[in-house]
Design an enzyme around this catalytic site. Structure first.
Site, PDB file in Angstrom:
ATOM      1  N   SER A   1       0.851  -1.193   0.000  1.00 56.37           N
ATOM      2  CA  SER A   1       0.000   0.000   0.000  1.00 56.37           C
ATOM      3  C   SER A   1       0.885   1.240   0.000  1.00 56.37           C
ATOM      4  O   SER A   1       1.662   1.453   0.938  1.00 56.37           O
ATOM      5  CB  SER A   1      -0.891   0.005   1.241  1.00 56.37           C
TER       6      SER A   1
ATOM      7  N   HIS B   1      -8.349   1.407  -3.749  1.00 61.15           N
ATOM      8  CA  HIS B   1      -9.281   1.221  -2.633  1.00 61.15           C
ATOM      9  C   HIS B   1      -9.935   2.574  -2.354  1.00 61.15           C
ATOM     10  O   HIS B   1      -9.298   3.475  -1.815  1.00 61.15           O
ATOM     11  CB  HIS B   1      -8.465   0.713  -1.422  1.00 61.15           C
TER      12      HIS B   1
ATOM     13  N   MET C   1     -11.985   4.773  -0.422  1.00 56.92           N
ATOM     14  CA  MET C   1     -12.642   5.073   0.851  1.00 56.92           C
ATOM     15  C   MET C   1     -13.325   6.417   0.690  1.00 56.92           C
ATOM     16  O   MET C   1     -12.847   7.462   1.132  1.00 56.92           O
ATOM     17  CB  MET C   1     -11.594   5.083   1.975  1.00 56.92           C
TER      18      MET C   1
ATOM     19  N   MET D   1     -11.632  -5.388   5.693  1.00 52.87           N
ATOM     20  CA  MET D   1     -10.743  -4.486   6.430  1.00 52.87           C
ATOM     21  C   MET D   1     -10.419  -5.103   7.787  1.00 52.87           C
ATOM     22  O   MET D   1     -11.319  -5.543   8.510  1.00 52.87           O
ATOM     23  CB  MET D   1     -11.407  -3.117   6.650  1.00 52.87           C
TER      24      MET D   1
ATOM     25  N   ASP E   1      -6.736  -6.057   4.540  1.00 57.07           N
ATOM     26  CA  ASP E   1      -6.057  -4.756   4.535  1.00 57.07           C
ATOM     27  C   ASP E   1      -6.077  -4.168   5.939  1.00 57.07           C
ATOM     28  O   ASP E   1      -7.149  -3.903   6.485  1.00 57.07           O
ATOM     29  CB  ASP E   1      -6.810  -3.843   3.547  1.00 57.07           C
TER      30      ASP E   1
HETATM   31  C1  DX5 Z   1      -6.105   1.938   5.780  1.00 55.49           C
HETATM   32  C2  DX5 Z   1      -5.745   1.588   4.362  1.00 55.49           C
HETATM   33  C3  DX5 Z   1      -4.672   0.586   4.267  1.00 55.49           C
HETATM   34  C4  DX5 Z   1      -3.368   1.019   4.867  1.00 55.49           C
HETATM   35  C5  DX5 Z   1      -2.815  -0.192   5.531  1.00 55.49           C
HETATM   36  O1  DX5 Z   1      -7.267   2.656   5.788  1.00 55.49           O
HETATM   37  O2  DX5 Z   1      -6.867   1.094   3.650  1.00 55.49           O
HETATM   38  O3  DX5 Z   1      -4.475   0.139   2.922  1.00 55.49           O
HETATM   39  O4  DX5 Z   1      -2.427   1.500   3.952  1.00 55.49           O
HETATM   40  O5  DX5 Z   1      -1.698   0.191   6.225  1.00 55.49           O
HETATM   41  P1  DX5 Z   1      -0.969  -0.779   7.246  1.00 55.49           P
HETATM   42  O6  DX5 Z   1      -0.500  -1.963   6.462  1.00 55.49           O
HETATM   43  O7  DX5 Z   1       0.125   0.056   7.771  1.00 55.49           O
HETATM   44  O8  DX5 Z   1      -1.985  -1.180   8.291  1.00 55.49           O
HETATM   45 ZN    ZN Z   2      -6.494   0.100   1.679  1.00 58.66          ZN
END
Ligand code: DX5
Ligand code: ZN
Length: 225
Positions: free
Chosen positions: A7, A64, A66, A134, A172
């Site tokens: 990511s 992704h 959001m 998630m 994720d």
């Molecule tokens: C969080 C994101 C993730 C994030 C994960 O809202 O959707 O993709 O980058 O980061 P880590 O691996 O550090 O938890």
């Molecule tokens: Zn993500």
């Protein structure tokens, strides 16, 4: 087979292309976190950054979204070079959003937050190319993995298999070499990792370690002596 999706949220945004280049040999996909400061309390990147990155790598872009209104941006992300776009089930209008993404030639993903029950995604398993569970509350990198999501991952895997559906199952949030085995054991096959990869001095090695930890939990993997 496992896929590792670094990511870029945890990469150095001042030199994104270099960061992506450094991890590319060990990356199957590149996970791009788009936040609108409304669905989540953070603001990140949009189509122009995706288009810029597209010029530097041929990696599959797993975007992704959001966002409260992802439908307003699917076309822009497609034109920018996104390969897949994942919308959240919590924003509603799911069937239409998945249909629109597919019409645009995107792989259509459906994400579910930790506190949202499995039943919310059940009607759409056959429509989605990817289900994203998630394992942290979305919005920020570097949070602690939520083990309480494991039963939902396992339930999703069981339902996909029972119905003979081929959607990818992605996780994720808080994924690293310690948590990878549990999510793979539960049925995840695409592992997103941000801080565990880009927080490492050698991100490609971190990605490789996560892959190898996860692979040991695949069905039929040899048991370590
Ligand atoms: C969080 C994101 C993730 C994030 C994960 O809202 O959707 O993709 O980058 O980061 P880590 O691996 O550090 O938890
Ligand atoms: Zn993500």
């Amino acid at each position: 087979m496992l896929r590792i999706a670094p990511s870029v949220l945890s990469a150095d945004f001042g030199s994104l292309a270099e960061a992506v280049g450094a991890v590319a040999p060990e990356a199957d996909w590149l996970h791009v976190d788009v936040m609108d400061a409304h669905f989540v309390p953070n603001l990140t990147i949009g189509p122009p950054v995706v288009a810029s990155l597209r010029r530097h790598t041929g990696l599959f872009f797993d975007c992704h979204l959001m966002m409260t209104s992802p439908g307003d941006y699917l076309e822009a992300f497609r034109h920018a070079g996104a390969d897949g776009c994942t919308v959240h089930v919590e924003v509603g209008d799911t069937a239409a959003l998945l249909g629109e993404a597919k019409l645009l030639g995107l792989r259509a993903g459906l994400a579910i937050n930790p506190e949202t029950p499995y039943d919310a995604i059940d009607p759409f398993l056959g429509e989605a190319d990817l289900i994203l569970c998630m394992t942290v509350h979305p919005g920020f990198g570097g949070q602690t993995f939520m083990a309480e999501v494991l039963p939902k991952i396992a339930r999703t895997r069981a339902e996909l298999d029972r119905r003979g559906l081929g959607a990818d199952l992605e996780v994720d949030g808080g994924i690293d070499e310690d948590t990878a085995p549990a999510v793979v054991h539960a049925g995840a096959r695409v592992l997103v990792a941000g801080s565990a990869i880009f927080g490492d001095e050698r991100p490609w090695e971190a990605a490789r370690r996560i892959r190898s930890a996860g692979e040991k939990a695949l069905p039929g993997a040899p048991i370590d002596s």
